[in-house]
Scaffold this motif. Structure first.
Motif, PDB file in Angstrom:
ATOM      1  N   LEU A  24       0.806  -1.217   0.000  1.00 41.17           N
ATOM      2  CA  LEU A  24       0.000   0.000   0.000  1.00 41.17           C
ATOM      3  C   LEU A  24       0.841   1.269   0.000  1.00 41.17           C
ATOM      4  CD1 LEU A  24      -2.743  -1.146   2.551  1.00 41.17           C
ATOM      5  CD2 LEU A  24      -2.800  -1.242   0.035  1.00 41.17           C
ATOM      6  N   ARG A  25       2.149   1.122   0.207  1.00 42.20           N
ATOM      7  CA  ARG A  25       3.099   2.243   0.193  1.00 42.20           C
ATOM      8  C   ARG A  25       2.750   3.343   1.194  1.00 42.20           C
ATOM      9  NH1 ARG A  25       7.316   0.323  -2.671  1.00 42.20           N
ATOM     10  NH2 ARG A  25       6.726  -0.463  -4.700  1.00 42.20           N
ATOM     11  N   ILE A  26       2.295   2.925   2.357  1.00 39.97           N
ATOM     12  CA  ILE A  26       1.998   3.871   3.430  1.00 39.97           C
ATOM     13  C   ILE A  26       3.315   4.208   4.124  1.00 39.97           C
ATOM     14  CG2 ILE A  26       0.743   4.211   5.601  1.00 39.97           C
ATOM     15  CD1 ILE A  26      -1.343   2.183   4.549  1.00 39.97           C
ATOM     16  N   PRO A  27       3.583   5.479   4.390  1.00 44.89           N
ATOM     17  CA  PRO A  27       4.856   5.857   5.029  1.00 44.89           C
ATOM     18  C   PRO A  27       5.016   5.211   6.410  1.00 44.89           C
ATOM     19  CG  PRO A  27       3.710   7.801   4.190  1.00 44.89           C
ATOM     20  CD  PRO A  27       2.758   6.641   4.065  1.00 44.89           C
ATOM     21  N   PRO A  28       6.261   4.857   6.778  1.00 47.50           N
ATOM     22  CA  PRO A  28       6.506   4.206   8.071  1.00 47.50           C
ATOM     23  C   PRO A  28       5.972   4.983   9.273  1.00 47.50           C
ATOM     24  CG  PRO A  28       8.472   4.130   6.712  1.00 47.50           C
ATOM     25  CD  PRO A  28       7.486   4.993   5.986  1.00 47.50           C
TER      26      PRO A  28
END
Length: 190
Positions: free
Chosen positions: A48-52
């Protein structure tokens, strides 16, 4: 505790060298309480490429994620499973449930603001320990080396008991990973 340490502790405590299935069961049981975090984290970060910072600063503490963590980290559920396995004298299930419950028992005193609801479904209460295995502000510089030393002792002991080269190699890899983490804490101390 760090996951490699949980695996080492679970194998050492519940794996029987003469019953390879218990070694697998102890390994999986020791991993199970952390598995949802790895799966949800990996999907969120890589698919989903959600930021850490969103994954670990928001999603981790969301009601949805905390509900999953409450279920797979419930001492009530793991304890019930262990009691049933002991009653049925099922060695493999005892190793699985015992290692899972040991994981939870070791995590309980080592999480400050990132703990789990270990007594779900009875309560959603989360213990905020004054000690953390990872947070330097909460004595991780002391806990880390102790965790590393205990992992080394238990890993060597388990490797001495378990004669199969594959399991010895697995323990060596886990020790390498854990001692790598421990070296970070030593650098923080000195």
């Amino acid at each position: 505790m760090n996951t490699p340490a949980h695996l080492i502790f679970g194998i050492a405590a519940f794996g029987k060298p003469d019953r390879p299935a218990t070694l697998w069961a102890a390994t999986l049981g020791a991993l199970a309480p952390d598995l949802s975090l790895y799966l949800m984290g990996a999907v969120s970060l890589y698919l989903l490429r959600i930021p850490p910072n969103v994954v670990f600063g928001e999603l981790y503490y969301s009601d949805a994620w905390q509900t999953v963590f409450a279920i797979d980290n419930s001492a009530i559920l793991w304890g019930g499973l262990l009691a049933w396995a002991l009653w049925r004298r099922h060695a493999v299930l005892t190793a699985f449930a015992g290692a899972g419950l040991l994981h939870i028992a070791l995590d309980f005193p080592l999480h400050h603001d990132d703990g789990r609801a270990h007594f779900w479904p009875l309560t959603n209460w989360i213990f905020e320990s004054p000690v953390s295995y990872w947070d330097a502000r909460r004595h991780a510089g002391i806990v880390g080396p102790i965790e590393g030393a205990a992992s080394l002792i238990l890993g060597l002991w388990a490797g001495w008991r378990i004669r199969h080269w594959g399991w010895r190699a697995a323990l060596a890899i886990l020790l390498f990973l854990q001692l790598g983490i421990t070296s970070i804490w030593f650098r923080m101390l000195f």
